[in-house]
Design an enzyme around this catalytic site. Structure first.
Site, PDB file in Angstrom:
ATOM      1  N   GLY A   1      -1.758  -2.091   6.770  1.00 50.30           N
ATOM      2  CA  GLY A   1      -2.493  -2.933   6.816  1.00 50.30           C
ATOM      3  C   GLY A   1      -3.528  -2.633   7.909  1.00 50.30           C
TER       4      GLY A   1
ATOM      5  N   GLU B   1      -4.528  -8.810  -2.677  1.00 48.55           N
ATOM      6  CA  GLU B   1      -5.641  -8.747  -2.613  1.00 48.55           C
ATOM      7  C   GLU B   1      -6.952 -10.091  -2.076  1.00 48.55           C
ATOM      8  OE1 GLU B   1      -4.993  -4.714  -0.757  1.00 48.55           O
ATOM      9  OE2 GLU B   1      -4.563  -5.043  -2.576  1.00 48.55           O
TER      10      GLU B   1
ATOM     11  N   THR C   1       0.956  -0.883   0.085  1.00 46.40           N
ATOM     12  CA  THR C   1      -0.039  -0.100  -0.059  1.00 46.40           C
ATOM     13  C   THR C   1       0.642   0.982  -0.366  1.00 46.40           C
ATOM     14  OG1 THR C   1      -0.846  -1.140   1.267  1.00 46.40           O
ATOM     15  CG2 THR C   1      -2.066   1.210   1.534  1.00 46.40           C
TER      16      THR C   1
ATOM     17  N   ASP D   1      -6.763 -10.133   1.758  1.00 46.24           N
ATOM     18  CA  ASP D   1      -7.943  -9.211   2.839  1.00 46.24           C
ATOM     19  C   ASP D   1      -9.278  -9.973   3.110  1.00 46.24           C
ATOM     20  OD1 ASP D   1      -5.984  -7.542   3.935  1.00 46.24           O
ATOM     21  OD2 ASP D   1      -6.398  -6.280   1.938  1.00 46.24           O
TER      22      ASP D   1
ATOM     23  N   SER E   1     -10.683  -4.002   3.471  1.00 43.99           N
ATOM     24  CA  SER E   1      -9.727  -3.362   3.800  1.00 43.99           C
ATOM     25  C   SER E   1      -9.652  -2.384   5.144  1.00 43.99           C
ATOM     26  CB  SER E   1      -9.830  -2.362   2.457  1.00 43.99           C
ATOM     27  OG  SER E   1      -8.687  -1.407   2.350  1.00 43.99           O
ATOM     28  N   SER E   2      -8.483  -2.547   5.806  1.00 43.34           N
ATOM     29  CA  SER E   2      -8.362  -0.711   6.438  1.00 43.34           C
ATOM     30  C   SER E   2      -8.152   0.129   5.816  1.00 43.34           C
ATOM     31  CB  SER E   2      -7.149  -1.691   7.279  1.00 43.34           C
ATOM     32  OG  SER E   2      -7.699  -3.145   7.934  1.00 43.34           O
TER      33      SER E   2
HETATM   34  O1  DON Z   1      -6.567  -2.769   2.281  1.00 42.50           O
HETATM   35  C1  DON Z   1      -5.634  -3.128   2.692  1.00 42.50           C
HETATM   36  O2  DON Z   1      -5.933  -2.790   4.724  1.00 42.50           O
HETATM   37  C2  DON Z   1      -4.362  -4.125   2.510  1.00 42.50           C
HETATM   38  N1  DON Z   1      -4.256  -4.944   1.595  1.00 42.50           N
HETATM   39  C3  DON Z   1      -3.917  -3.034   3.023  1.00 42.50           C
HETATM   40  C4  DON Z   1      -2.009  -3.558   2.938  1.00 42.50           C
HETATM   41  C5  DON Z   1      -0.735  -2.325   2.917  1.00 42.50           C
HETATM   42  O3  DON Z   1      -1.358  -1.324   3.340  1.00 42.50           O
HETATM   43  C6  DON Z   1       0.787  -3.046   3.350  1.00 42.50           C
HETATM   44  N2  DON Z   1       1.601  -2.540   3.574  1.00 42.50           N
HETATM   45  N3  DON Z   1       2.447  -2.054   4.379  1.00 42.50           N
END
Ligand code: DON
Length: 576
Positions: free
Chosen positions: A478, A424, A385, A427, A456-457
């Site tokens: 995440g 993804e 992300t 998730d 998602s977060s």
């Molecule tokens: O959508 C989400 O919450 C995760 N797929 C985000 C992944 C993320 O932030 C990776 N970084 N450390």
């Protein structure tokens, strides 16, 4: 590839539109609010960006100098990062954009969707156990990408410049190359170990070494086609064919998946807090609901927080108590709102949250098992992300977080296209109660189904005061995303730290499971005396192997203050 636009059109406007449809033979809706920013007087003395690398900052500067607005700059940044920040910037993933344009809030959901052939149990073996890595590496992990459609829709609706202009910086970086920095090279090396023998990652990224000028000719061709043909190339043209061909015999995504992909304009989560209006991410993110719950519960616990120093053992304990309750709700109620009725209003309701804070034990960690989802289980059971923040001098703002999930996503690179595909699908809750890569669990609300978006977060957030943008903020991380955004807002507003210090300060995280575990970041470990005192309160401390990367802009009067997290290689800049 269609856009679900949840904008209401009045009966009178519809009558006019149908008249013009009759006279022209086709119906073209031009939203009344679009493309009028240039007529407005500047309200800030500079535009500003906070982005994950210097190439994207340069791209944004170029766009502003050509007369673009915050949305043009944001789209240019997103495409640039897909080239120069390939570990997380992307066109092979998806994300969320929170906007404030001409004094109104908007939210664009361009999150990936599960392929049509996806099934609830696709990551389980015949004994019903989760197959390790299947939702993380290789073709099976990939959701249908949304980034190109998202950028296309945002730019079409609100951008000022021609589409081709905003693609130009990214095309130049891909064709002529950019110089690889140390952090990127290290992330490549780490990711390559996970992908070895499983994907074609090294065929495209084997030469990504510190100091080299890295060129991506296939990606340059894709971006050039997108510049010429718009999102259609990615979802229904040559690029769509390349993606579908790469999946044949390996993965689930077909050309039909791409053709049917939709970005969605949704109602953002909005809440009042501390004299500000919070505008943040609705489901399928859990981030906005989580952030509002955290901010409101902390405010309700003001007597308990009185005189408690920031990041002291008692502070860490009280925040962990709040976070326990937020994550219990997240696991039960949060998922894709197109598939599951998420009770957003109830979860962010003051009376509900007051009940939740009354359960907080000020002295010791509440027993993990006793912390249940707060609305009861009568709710329907079935049913890496990067972030960037942009404001323009006309007072518009874009807060955008997008992702391919882990660094370099699934490790699959589309042959002939050089597009890194996301992972993804991890998730989703592959199996109720079994944690994903970020250690969070889920239920039916987040079970896999065709076309469904994984929970998602990501929490791209904008705060406004009296109708003007006050803060634009977000981060990767995440499940740590919304607890990080919360902590920086809290440092900045409740503890009056200048934004730079608020961003740099130590951050920690608790998420109900594992029980009473506080995670710290490599950037600033919890150790020494502080560690002993936190442990003495009944917590287990655990280091995580990644940092966040906050990109934030606060507006003071008519001057932006832009800050990039010292944890990353981001650049913040004011542009006259
Ligand atoms: O959508 C989400 O919450 C995760 N797929 C985000 C992944 C993320 O932030 C990776 N970084 N450390």
């Amino acid at each position: 590839m269609k856009l679900v636009q949840k904008t209401k059109i009045s009966a009178a406007a519809l009558a006019l539109l149908s008249l013009s449809a009759l006279s022209t033979g086709f119906l073209e809706v031009t939203p009344a609010f679009a493309k009028d920013t240039q007529q407005r007087p500047a309200v800030l003395n500079a535009s500003a960006v906070a982005v994950a690398d210097k190439y994207a900052a340069d791209a944004a500067e170029q766009i502003f100098k050509e007369g673009g607005n915050a949305v043009d700059a944001a789209v240019a940044i997103a495409f640039s990062l897909a080239v120069t920040y390939p570990e997380a910037g992307n066109i092979g993933g998806g994300g969320f954009m929170t906007l404030y344009v001409n004094g109104k809030p908007y939210f664009l959901d361009y999150r990936e969707r599960a392929p049509l052939a996806a099934t609830r149990t696709m990551y389980l073996d015949d004994k019903g156990n989760v197959i390790p890595g299947k939702s993380l590496f290789g073709y099976d992990a990939v959701g249908v990408p949304g980034t190109v459609e998202g950028m296309w829709e945002a730019q079409k609706r609100f951008g000022k410049l021609p589409w081709k202009k905003v693609l130009a910086p990214a095309i130049a970086y891909a064709r002529d190359g950019f110089v690889v920095d140390e952090q990127l090279a290290k992330r490549r090396d780490d990711a390559a170990k996970d992908f070895a023998g499983k994907t074609n990652f090294d065929e495209y990224f084997g030469n990504l070494k510190e100091g080299v000028t890295f060129k991506q000719p296939d990606l340059a061709n894709v971006l050039t086609r997108i510049a010429n043909q718009g999102a259609k190339d990615f979802y229904d043209g040559k690029t769509a064919d390349l993606i579908a061909a790469s999946m044949k015999g390996h993965g689930l995504i077909t050309k039909r998946d791409l053709q049917e992909y939709k970005a969605v304009w949704r109602q953002p989560v909005e809440a009042k807090w501390n004299g500000y209006e919070i505008i943040t991410a609705p489901p399928p993110s859990s981030g906005g609901v989580g952030l509002v719950q955290l901010l409101k519960m902390k405010a309700m616990l003001a007597p308990q927080f009185k005189d408690v120093p920031l990041n002291s053992p008692q502070y860490i304990h009280l925040i962990a108590e709040i976070e326990k309750r937020v994550f219990a709700d997240r696991a039960q109620y949060l998922g894709d709102p197109d598939f599951y009725k998420v009770p957003v209003a109830q979860l962010t309701d003051d009376a509900y949250l007051a009940k939740r804070v009354a359960e907080v034990d000020p002295d010791k960690p509440s027993d993990t098992k006793s912390v249940q989802p707060g609305l009861g289980t009568s709710m329907p059971e079935k049913a890496e992300t990067t972030h960037f923040s942009v404001v323009d001098k006309w007072g518009n703002a874009v807060s955008n977080t997008y992702t391919i999930n882990g660094y370099f996503g699934s490790g699959v690179v589309v042959p002939g296209a050089g597009i890194v595909l996301n992972d993804e699908m991890d998730d989703f809750a592959s199996k109720p109660g079994v944690p994903n890569m970020f250690g969070v669990v889920g239920s039916d609300a987040n079970a896999i189904a065709p076309k469904k978006r994984p929970l998602s977060s990501m929490t791209p957030t904008i705060l406004t005061k009296d109708g003007k943008v006050a803060l634009v903020i977000g981060t990767p991380g995440g499940s740590r995303i919304f607890t990080s955004v919360f902590q920086v807002i809290n440092n900045n507003y409740d503890f009056n730290m200048p934004l730079k210090e608020a961003v740099a300060a130590m951050r920690f995280h608790h998420q109900l499971l594992p029980p009473n575990t506080i995670f710290w970041e490599p950037y600033q470990p919890i150790d020494g005396e502080l560690a002993k005192q936190v442990e003495a309160k009944g917590y287990v401390l655990k280091g995580q192997d990644f940092n966040g990367d906050i990109q934030a802009i606060r507006i003071n009067g008519d001057t932006p203050d832009a800050v990039s997290d010292p944890r990353g290689r981001g650049v913040s800049r004011l542009i006259q």
